[in-house]
Enzyme design. Structure first.
Site, mmCIF file in Angstrom:
data_model
loop_
_atom_site.group_PDB
_atom_site.id
_atom_site.type_symbol
_atom_site.label_atom_id
_atom_site.label_comp_id
_atom_site.label_asym_id
_atom_site.label_seq_id
_atom_site.Cartn_x
_atom_site.Cartn_y
_atom_site.Cartn_z
ATOM 1 C CG HIS A 92 -5.155 14.632 -0.911
ATOM 2 N ND1 HIS A 92 -4.644 14.424 0.091
ATOM 3 C CD2 HIS A 92 -4.764 13.804 -1.825
ATOM 4 C CE1 HIS A 92 -4.155 12.944 0.149
ATOM 5 N NE2 HIS A 92 -4.161 12.759 -1.199
ATOM 6 C CG ASP B 46 -4.545 8.523 -0.446
ATOM 7 O OD1 ASP B 46 -5.274 9.619 -0.848
ATOM 8 O OD2 ASP B 46 -3.383 8.770 -1.059
ATOM 9 C CG ASP C 80 -0.182 -0.464 -15.668
ATOM 10 O OD1 ASP C 80 -0.311 0.810 -15.425
ATOM 11 O OD2 ASP C 80 0.565 -1.150 -16.544
ATOM 12 C CG ASP D 193 -2.760 10.959 -5.821
ATOM 13 O OD1 ASP D 193 -1.415 11.175 -5.364
ATOM 14 O OD2 ASP D 193 -3.709 10.843 -4.966
ATOM 15 C CB SER D 194 1.783 8.658 -9.518
ATOM 16 O OG SER D 194 2.981 9.732 -9.429
ATOM 17 C CB THR D 195 4.641 6.323 -5.702
ATOM 18 O OG1 THR D 195 4.615 5.442 -6.975
ATOM 19 C CG2 THR D 195 3.725 5.806 -4.849
ATOM 20 N N PRO E 213 6.959 1.050 -9.381
ATOM 21 C CG PRO E 213 5.213 0.592 -7.762
ATOM 22 C CD PRO E 213 6.805 0.547 -8.085
#
Lengths: 280, 280
Positions: free
Chosen positions: A62, A86, A137, A155-157, A162
């Site tokens: 972060h 988060d 989205d 800050d994505s997966t 998705p």
């Protein structure tokens, strides 16, 4: 009884953690969400079986995603966070007194709810009045908004499921069009150690270059991410972090990873990593 | 049948590797030596159940231990390697044309024999005529030799068992006395991530400071070492790497990790690591 959770970095390498308790399991509309209480890393957020963060080492990810760009900006006022449900990225951005507006666009409300329940040291940022949460989205939001931002943080997966659209050329072009002239986009861009990911990373950087004039990679050591080495992109239309000086007169107290000397050095890449993006 | 080898970084965290074959096991006079054929990292050298190196990522450790100091020296002629029986450190030092003498002092001949048999990409360095191998206790050698060196590299196991003496104040003082005035000592100094190791690392740096005027820590990302983050010491009586320019006009071709920009940047530490050595 000893329980171990093993996340495989690939078919034949894994990180294994002693687990005290499986605190939570949820199948949301988009993904599976689990919370584990680990013996060493504290609570662990796991999405689609992949470690997203642990209480003990989340500061590295972060801080790198936020302070690296914010220290290049004299007076950042606004930030858009895509993903980041988060709350950890918002927490770091909100440490800047100059920032008066943060919009966080998370597709999966369940991630935010899970963080509010289990990760108060991250999700307290949702109580800050400067933060607006939009459940949508991220790609759609970026295409449709009229607002312009100083900073966009993706800050994505990972680029499967998705999160995939958040690594596309079209998305980056849309981001570029809602950045202020001197604005910066940062994004997490996977581990550069595994050669299998080389084409994936090269594709991300190619796509970034269709949207931005300058694209640089920077690195950090994150123990619970695959191979302990993680990459980030810094993209801008006016600023090259290798040439500019750090400009922000303010730096938050109490950072555990980032400092100004390090802030420029993270762009100096080992040769095997340089090779990956030199080819794009 | 799937076999996994798990090295625990501490009681509750481990790195686990899929193993194709357990190639070799030996109980030497000093330690157990194993060689595993792993699916991802190639061959793995394991001493006393701890991963010493893997074919895939050993370049990071060996390049950092050697090129960081050698690039600060205009014309390095001689090097002493304490430990380093796998040959990887010698391989990197011998890439320098100016180096005409390398003495490698390994206490355990079986490590050298194992490397010669299973790790030819490291142990070919033993064929170089500039290299002299001495099978002896490194601490004893350093105390008794009359020779002086430009560079001393302590490429040891962890500070338990046979490696322990190589982290002592007495050993560092003896090293200092056989370094040329402008000489440098580098050493591996464990992972700074785990707080449990904090006093161990602090003790190493305190001991180093009894032998040397300037002691700096530098870092590298090594996927198969605990927490993926590893520290090294740079100690000298005349040279401070944060103030000096890089001086070596020669740099070997084909390095996979080290480059000159990175060579200075590795000394810029994250705050949580700075704290450890600021307290010493």
């Amino acid at each position: 009884m000893e329980l171990w959770f093993t996340e495989k970095s690939n078919d034949s390498v894994g990180l294994t953690l002693l687990i005290k308790e499986h605190l939570y399991h949820k199948e949301s509309k988009y993904q599976t969400i689990d919370v584990l209480e680990s013996a060493y890393y504290g609570k662990v957020l796991v999405i689609d079986k992949v470690v997203m963060l642990t209480e003990r080492d989340e500061f590295i990810y972060h801080e790198l995603l936020t302070h690296v760009p914010l220290q290049y900006m004299e007076n950042p006022l606004s930030a858009l966070i895509i993903g980041g449900g988060d709350g950890g990225t918002a927490r770091e951005v909100l440490k800047y007194r100059s920032v008066n507006r943060v919009v966080l666009v998370e597709i999966d409300e369940e991630v935010i709810e899970t963080s509010k329940k289990f990760f108060p040291t991250l999700s307290f940022s949702f109580d800050d009045k400067r933060l607006e949460v939009v459940i949508e989205d991220g790609a759609k939001f970026v295409k449709e908004t009229d607002e312009k931002f100083d900073l966009i943080i993706v800050d994505s997966t990972d680029p499967v499921g998705p999160g995939e659209v958040l690594f596309s050329s079209e998305f980056y072009k849309d981001c570029s069009s809602i950045l202020k002239d001197s604005g910066v986009l940062t994004a997490q861009t996977e581990s550069p150690f595994d050669l299998v990911y080389r084409p994936v990373i090269q594709n991300i950087y190619k796509n970034l270059k269709t949207g931005f004039k300058t694209v640089r990679m920077y690195l950090g050591s994150i123990p619970t991410y695959p191979f302990g080495l993680w990459s980030f992109a810094f993209a801008s239309n006016r600023m090259d972090p290798l040439k500019e000086e750090l400009k922000n007169p303010f730096i938050p107290d109490g950072l555990k990873y980032y400092n100004r000397e390090l802030g420029r050095c993270v762009f100096n890449l080992p040769n095997f990593v340089k090779e990956i993006i030199d080819e794009t």
